[in-house]
Enzyme design. Structure first.
Site, short mmCIF file in Angstrom:
data_model
loop_
_atom_site.label_atom_id
_atom_site.label_comp_id
_atom_site.label_asym_id
_atom_site.label_seq_id
_atom_site.Cartn_x
_atom_site.Cartn_y
_atom_site.Cartn_z
N CYS A 86 -45.00 -14.12 7.55
CA CYS A 86 -45.52 -15.06 8.53
C CYS A 86 -46.94 -15.51 8.17
O CYS A 86 -47.13 -16.19 7.18
CB CYS A 86 -45.43 -14.46 9.94
SG CYS A 86 -45.54 -15.70 11.24
N HIS A 200 -39.71 -12.25 10.39
CA HIS A 200 -40.33 -10.93 10.50
C HIS A 200 -39.33 -9.79 10.30
O HIS A 200 -38.78 -9.28 11.28
CB HIS A 200 -40.94 -10.77 11.89
CG HIS A 200 -42.18 -11.58 12.11
ND1 HIS A 200 -43.45 -11.11 11.84
CD2 HIS A 200 -42.34 -12.84 12.58
CE1 HIS A 200 -44.34 -12.05 12.13
NE2 HIS A 200 -43.69 -13.10 12.59
N GLU A 202 -40.01 -6.75 9.74
CA GLU A 202 -40.55 -5.53 10.37
C GLU A 202 -40.25 -5.47 11.86
O GLU A 202 -40.37 -4.42 12.48
CB GLU A 202 -42.06 -5.42 10.10
CG GLU A 202 -42.98 -6.19 11.05
CD GLU A 202 -43.01 -7.68 10.81
OE1 GLU A 202 -42.21 -8.19 9.99
OE2 GLU A 202 -43.84 -8.36 11.46
#
Lengths: 223, 81
Positions: A86, A200, A202
């Site tokens: 990002c 994302h 994560e």
């Protein structure tokens, strides 16, 4: 493996990123942007998501001049593995470690939702555990994620297997949330040691929170 | 010395903000508007012995930070000269 997660003023995904790599059994060091050196023995640098320097001027325009970035650029140029997620992806294009540039989303809205992605190339460290043309479902959360590259640059990306992920619908058909050229969501550099993506991984490491598709992506970095 | 830097998306690079504003102007019946492009203006106050030196320094500032030359063009003006 030691993962160095860089923290800039305005970064807000460093704890999620730390959590994800620790869940995979790795050591994680949070490194403040004012440091001038990476921790000894760093195997992977992650530039996490957020709004470094308030997105002033352009997303990531100012972060690239933070003291630690000199060390990150040297690390990348020596072949060290770098992942930008990002805002981190925006830093990598601003720092010219990855080609192209990031623009305001085509619909001018901040988009925050799960979005399917197609694995376009897995002949690299990052996506080697993902099946070619398979889908992963992970969140996107950005206002300036419209990837731009000129035609010549785009040809080069394809020729060198640098296009890694594209946005699609649940069936794998092209679906472009932000106006990115060719619906591109993630790329790598020619040497295949610097990786950037707007979504994302994560944030998708627990099935109870919607998806754990991020696990097989981040696992690619672990030997 | 006052310096005005205007930064615009390059021709051919879609400007979603400009497009949204154009759409809004059309909704307000300003049908004479054919196109809208939105840029940004940065006003600097700098110390420089002369315009040529200032121009050269500001060009470096633009290339290194103020503009992203992959997608943006810039112009430099000296309003008081």
């Amino acid at each position: 493996m030691l993962v160095a997660v860089i923290v800039f003023p305005g970064t807000n995904c460093e704890i999620d990123t730390k959590y994800a790599f620790e869940k995979l059994g790795q050591n994680v060091a949070l490194v403040f942007h004012k440091e001038e050196q990476l921790p000894q023995g760093t195997d992977l640098v992650v530039l996490p998501g957020g709004f470094s320097y308030g997105d002033y001027l352009r997303s990531a325009a100012i972060a690239k001049f933070s003291p630690i970035m000199k060390a990150v650029i040297e690390f990348a140029n020596r072949g060290g593995k770098v992942l930008g997620i990002c805002n981190g992806f925006q830093m990598l294009v601003e720092a010219r470690l990855l080609p192209g540039a990031m623009k305001r989303n085509e619909n001018v809205h901040f988009i925050s939702k799960f979005h399917p992605l197609k694995v376009i190339n897995n002949n690299n460290t990052f996506l080697k555990k993902c099946t070619l043309n398979s889908l992963v479902n992970i969140p996107i959360a950005h206002g300036e994620g419209s990837y731009y590259i000129d035609e010549a640059g785009l040809k080069e990306l394809y020729a060198n297997e640098q296009v890694l992920l594209t946005y699609c619908d649940e069936l794998g058909q092209v679906k472009n949330p932000n106006g990115s050229v060719d619906s591109i969501a993630g790329i790598c550099n020619k040497a295949k040691n610097v990786f950037g993506l707007m979504p994302h991984p994560e944030r998708a490491v627990e099935r109870i929170l919607g998806s754990d598709d991020g696990v097989k992506m981040l696992e690619g970095f672990i030997n | 010395m006052k310096v005005i830097v205007n930064i615009q998306l390059k021709d051919g690079v879609l400007d979603p903000q400009g497009k949204a504003v154009h759409h809004a102007l059309t909704s307000l019946k300003f049908n004479e508007v054919n196109n809208v492009r939105i840029g940004k203006q940065i006003i600097l106050d700098i110390d420089a012995p002369d315009i040529n030196t200032a121009q050269a320094r500001v060009e470096i500032m633009c290339d290194e930070l103020l503009a992203n030359t992959v997608i943006e063009n810039y112009t430099i003006e000296f309003p008081s000269c």
